[in-house]
Scaffold this active site. Structure first.
Site, PDB file in Angstrom:
ATOM      1  N   ARG A  81      34.769  24.302   4.510  1.00  0.00           N
ATOM      2  CA  ARG A  81      35.755  23.322   4.049  1.00  0.00           C
ATOM      3  C   ARG A  81      36.231  23.695   2.649  1.00  0.00           C
ATOM      4  NH1 ARG A  81      38.393  19.982   6.906  1.00  0.00           N
ATOM      5  NH2 ARG A  81      36.497  19.227   7.956  1.00  0.00           N
ATOM      6  N   ARG A 109      37.769  30.974  12.396  1.00  0.00           N
ATOM      7  CA  ARG A 109      37.223  30.423  11.154  1.00  0.00           C
ATOM      8  C   ARG A 109      35.709  30.574  11.078  1.00  0.00           C
ATOM      9  NH1 ARG A 109      39.320  24.473  10.015  1.00  0.00           N
ATOM     10  NH2 ARG A 109      38.702  24.115  12.178  1.00  0.00           N
ATOM     11  N   HIS A 133      45.619  27.791   5.624  1.00  0.00           N
ATOM     12  CA  HIS A 133      45.380  26.348   5.445  1.00  0.00           C
ATOM     13  C   HIS A 133      44.853  26.075   4.026  1.00  0.00           C
ATOM     14  CE1 HIS A 133      43.760  22.354   6.361  1.00  0.00           C
ATOM     15  NE2 HIS A 133      44.051  22.459   7.643  1.00  0.00           N
ATOM     16  N   ASP A 191      49.562  13.736   6.380  1.00  0.00           N
ATOM     17  CA  ASP A 191      49.388  14.853   7.324  1.00  0.00           C
ATOM     18  C   ASP A 191      50.773  15.121   7.911  1.00  0.00           C
ATOM     19  OD1 ASP A 191      48.469  16.772   9.044  1.00  0.00           O
ATOM     20  OD2 ASP A 191      46.884  15.540   9.936  1.00  0.00           O
ATOM     21  N   GLU A 211      49.958  24.246   3.414  1.00  0.00           N
ATOM     22  CA  GLU A 211      49.648  25.284   4.393  1.00  0.00           C
ATOM     23  C   GLU A 211      50.926  25.981   4.860  1.00  0.00           C
ATOM     24  OE1 GLU A 211      47.520  23.121   7.485  1.00  0.00           O
ATOM     25  OE2 GLU A 211      46.930  21.678   5.969  1.00  0.00           O
TER      26      GLU A 211
END
Ligand code: TA6
Length: 279
Positions: free
Chosen positions: A65, A96, A159, A202, A259
């Protein structure tokens, strides 16, 4: 100008994480081989551009994160054409939580660069091996380029989590007036071509400009994007932050994600770049 590229174990509280450190004069960067994820970019000793959650982990297949996670070959939940059988597939793709390999490194008076690569044999609905690459260059800016030449539907996103000091100080501009709001699941319009953050955000901004600027308490960052067709701005705000295991309850106050993404799947190959310069 001092330049250096070194392999090391551990960064911040992630003490057993295999990493690569880059140095170009006073500028430094740290990349995790797990996820090919930038974790730190310091244009000078005093300033950290990227944010890493103090609760970030990398064991048990979880994504780290913070920093610059790589979303590939899909962004968000896997839908058509990646998941016609509606299987349980990970959010933001497959890479990831994989260990990438250091394929190339180069130092010159103009910058230091590394190329990380990952071979995959398990991309859903693709027969054969796929090679994904991440090229990182550190000079008076930091540039990250994700590419894959395999002819298959693919999305990608860089991101990036930015260290902003205080979420109330954030302004991102210019952004298109219209955006897809994932919080309300509606298309929304904000006419002033900039975004401050004072609630959960978002947002997918399609057809965003190549050049953006992020202003925050920690300073300004010029963000140059190429190969993208959208910019996503994300902050989970208080409630989601306290529900997210690898964020502290007040974690949302310290970062915003801006992003660079390629979301359309009509072109078979991918080359996506984000370049950060502290201004
Ligand atoms: O890019 C924004 C977003 O897709 C949000 O919807 C939010 O879930 C975030 O990414 C983080 O996703 P992650 O899988 O890292 O928890």
């Amino acid at each position: 100008m001092k330049t250096a590229i070194n392999q090391l174990t551990g960064f911040a509280h992630l003490t057993d994480l295999p990493c690569i450190s880059l140095q170009y004069g006073a500028a430094t960067a740290v990349i995790s081989l797990y996820g090919a994820q930038l974790l730190s970019y310091k244009p000078s000793a005093e300033r950290e551009v990227l944010w890493l959650s103090p609760k970030a982990g990398w064991h048990n297949g979880q994504a780290i994160r913070g920093g610059i996670p790589i979303c590939w070959p899909w962004f968000g939940p896997a839908s058509t054409p990646f998941n016609p059988d509606n299987k349980a597939l990970p959010n933001h793709g497959l890479v990831r939580n994989r260990l990438w390999q250091l394929a190339q490194q180069h130092s010159s008076p103009n910058g230091v660069s590394v190329c990380l690569q990952l071979e995959l044999n398990d991309v859903p609905h693709y027969r054969g091996t796929v090679l994904v690459k991440l090229a990182v260059n550190l000079s008076d800016s930091l540039s990250v380029q994700l590419s894959c030449n395999s002819p298959m539907p693919q999305q990608g996103a860089l991101h990036s989590y930015f260290n902003i000091g205080d979420i109330g100080s954030v302004l991102i501009r210019p952004l298109p007036a219209q955006y897809q709001d994932k919080v309300s699941a509606k298309t929304a319009v904000e006419p002033q071509l900039s975004t401050g953050v004072c609630t959960e955000v978002d947002r997918i901004y399609s057809n965003s400009a190549a050049q953006l600027r992020l202003d925050a308490q920690t300073g300004a960052v010029a963000i140059h994007q190429a190969g993208h067709d959208a910019t996503i701005v994300w902050n989970p705000w208080q409630e989601k932050s306290s529900r997210t295991a690898d964020l502290t309850p007040d974690g949302y106050q310290r970062f915003v994600c801006v992003e660079s993404a390629r979301l359309h799947t009509d072109s078979a190959t991918l080359s996506l770049q984000q370049q950060l310069k502290a201004v």
